[in-house]
Design an enzyme around this catalytic site. Structure first.
Site, mmCIF file in Angstrom:
data_model
loop_
_atom_site.group_PDB
_atom_site.id
_atom_site.type_symbol
_atom_site.label_atom_id
_atom_site.label_comp_id
_atom_site.label_asym_id
_atom_site.label_seq_id
_atom_site.Cartn_x
_atom_site.Cartn_y
_atom_site.Cartn_z
ATOM 1 N N ASP A 166 -4.706 -3.942 -24.572
ATOM 2 C CA ASP A 166 -5.426 -3.603 -25.807
ATOM 3 C C ASP A 166 -4.633 -3.878 -27.077
ATOM 4 O O ASP A 166 -5.205 -4.077 -28.157
ATOM 5 C CB ASP A 166 -5.769 -2.105 -25.797
ATOM 6 C CG ASP A 166 -4.500 -1.244 -25.668
ATOM 7 O OD1 ASP A 166 -3.754 -1.435 -24.683
ATOM 8 O OD2 ASP A 166 -4.250 -0.413 -26.554
ATOM 9 N N THR B 122 3.280 2.371 -24.383
ATOM 10 C CA THR B 122 3.334 1.540 -25.569
ATOM 11 C C THR B 122 4.125 2.343 -26.573
ATOM 12 O O THR B 122 4.139 3.561 -26.477
ATOM 13 C CB THR B 122 1.899 1.326 -26.101
ATOM 14 O OG1 THR B 122 1.166 0.543 -25.175
ATOM 15 C CG2 THR B 122 1.850 0.648 -27.440
ATOM 16 N N ARG C 284 -1.744 -11.094 -17.965
ATOM 17 C CA ARG C 284 -2.609 -9.979 -18.360
ATOM 18 C C ARG C 284 -2.349 -9.612 -19.836
ATOM 19 O O ARG C 284 -1.217 -9.461 -20.258
ATOM 20 C CB ARG C 284 -2.332 -8.778 -17.459
ATOM 21 C CG ARG C 284 -3.160 -7.527 -17.786
ATOM 22 C CD ARG C 284 -2.398 -6.571 -18.656
ATOM 23 N NE ARG C 284 -3.082 -5.284 -18.796
ATOM 24 C CZ ARG C 284 -2.698 -4.335 -19.644
ATOM 25 N NH1 ARG C 284 -1.631 -4.520 -20.403
ATOM 26 N NH2 ARG C 284 -3.352 -3.204 -19.722
ATOM 27 N N GLY D 192 -4.800 0.028 -21.105
ATOM 28 C CA GLY D 192 -5.290 -0.933 -22.083
ATOM 29 C C GLY D 192 -6.715 -1.395 -21.879
ATOM 30 O O GLY D 192 -7.483 -1.541 -22.837
HETATM 31 N N1 ASP Z 1 -1.955 0.170 -23.834
HETATM 32 C C1 ASP Z 1 -0.872 -0.499 -23.121
HETATM 33 C C2 ASP Z 1 -1.419 -1.607 -22.282
HETATM 34 O O1 ASP Z 1 -2.337 -1.380 -21.507
HETATM 35 C C3 ASP Z 1 -0.091 0.408 -22.263
HETATM 36 C C4 ASP Z 1 0.075 1.822 -22.794
HETATM 37 O O2 ASP Z 1 -0.142 2.125 -23.945
HETATM 38 O O3 ASP Z 1 0.428 2.725 -22.026
HETATM 39 O O4 ASP Z 1 -0.910 -2.677 -22.356
#
Ligand code: ASP
Length: 298
Positions: free
Chosen positions: A212, A181, A209, A234
């Site tokens: 978070d 992210t 999907r 997430g």
């Molecule tokens: N948090 C993000 C998600 O699961 C991915 C990440 O931060 O690496 O969508």
């Protein structure tokens, strides 16, 4: 009060992305210098990070398991309670700018086809975020899922995905994949806080999907005591309501450095996680993997 800008390119993103995090922080400073509040600065930094194809957000986002679909999540929040998010938005260049527009509606989150239609209605042009590097990552991740890749980067996630879903949940139209992210937290000279984040989601994701990032208090949170932005798996971040939990520690008077460390310590080592934290009396960055990041204060 002094300003603080923290940016990151995602836990486990390439370390050579730190230059881009620094440029994103400069962009945020430009927004503050132009009279913008913390929120405008966090958004400007995150949009800049989305445009770097090395990061899994905006251009360069991960492909879903089918190898064609890209669905992106983004969110913004200001310390006065304003919040906007998009989930599973497709074919836009800067999901964080669409999330910022959601703040102008009565809603908190707009998802899926509705989010893409909302973006078009507001003039966000059609943009294909697929890159060759994302295709290459997808190929390696798929090989690990099939068990024929031997690619240690993906082996743990592939095993977890198998255990959780298996192919009976396949929901793509066509037959046939780590995470990351980007994000920023800002305190402006008036003591206002903001957080923003954007992601292409985790590698092994079914269609639709949602991670978070767009869930208030999971991926980001901001309030009068500070701002927090998270990165990592997430589902695990959402289960622990990581951003709000760390924020509550700030509100209780815990120092940002301690709050950031405690946030990361909530996760076992096998789960990648990182946080940016800014409070009234300091700032901190913590992660349990390499995480390209930058900070500016003055
Ligand atoms: N948090 C993000 C998600 O699961 C991915 C990440 O931060 O690496 O969508």
């Amino acid at each position: 009060m002094k300003y603080v800008i923290l940016t990151h390119g995602g836990v486990a993103a390439p370390q050579n992305g730190a230059d881009s995090c620094a440029r994103a922080a400069d962009e945020a400073l430009g927004a503050l210098d132009a009279g913008g509040e913390a929120l405008a600065a966090a958004i400007a930094a995150t949009a800049r990070l989305e445009d770097d194809p090395r990061f899994n957000a905006g251009t360069g986002s991960n492909l879903r398991l089918d190898g064609r679909t890209i669905e992106m999540d983004a969110a913004v929040m200001a310390s006065d309670g304003r919040f906007g998010a998009v989930a599973c938005v497709e074919r836009v260049k800067n999901p964080v700018l669409v999330a910022a527009k959601v703040m102008e509606t009565p809603h908190l989150i707009i998802a899926g086809a509705g989010a893409t239609a909302f973006a078009r209605r507001l003039g966000f042009a059609d943009h294909d975020p697929v890159t060759e590097a994302a295709r290459e990552r997808h190929g390696r991740a798929l090989a690990a899922l099939r068990g024929d890749g031997g690619d240690s980067d993906y082996t743990n996630d592939a095993a977890r995905f198998h255990a959780l879903t298996a192919t009976r949940f396949w929901n793509f139209d066509a037959e046939p994949v780590e995470c990351d992210t980007v994000g920023a937290v800002v305190r402006d000279t008036h003591g206002r806080f903001a957080a923003a984040a954007s992601t292409g989601g985790s590698t092994y994701s079914l269609r639709g999907r949602v991670g978070d990032v767009p869930l208030m208090g999971a991926g980001i949170y901001a309030g009068p005591h500070g701002a927090v932005a998270a990165t990592g798996v997430g589902e695990e971040i959402a289960r622990r309501l990581l951003a709000r939990t760390v924020y509550d520690w700030l509100a209780d008077g815990v120092a940002p450095a301690r709050a950031a460390q405690r946030g990361v310590a909530m996760f076992p080592d096998v789960i990648a996680v990182g946080v940016l934290v800014v409070g009234r009396n300091g700032q901190a960055i913590a992660s349990n993997r390499n995480m390209p990041s930058a900070q500016l204060a003055g």
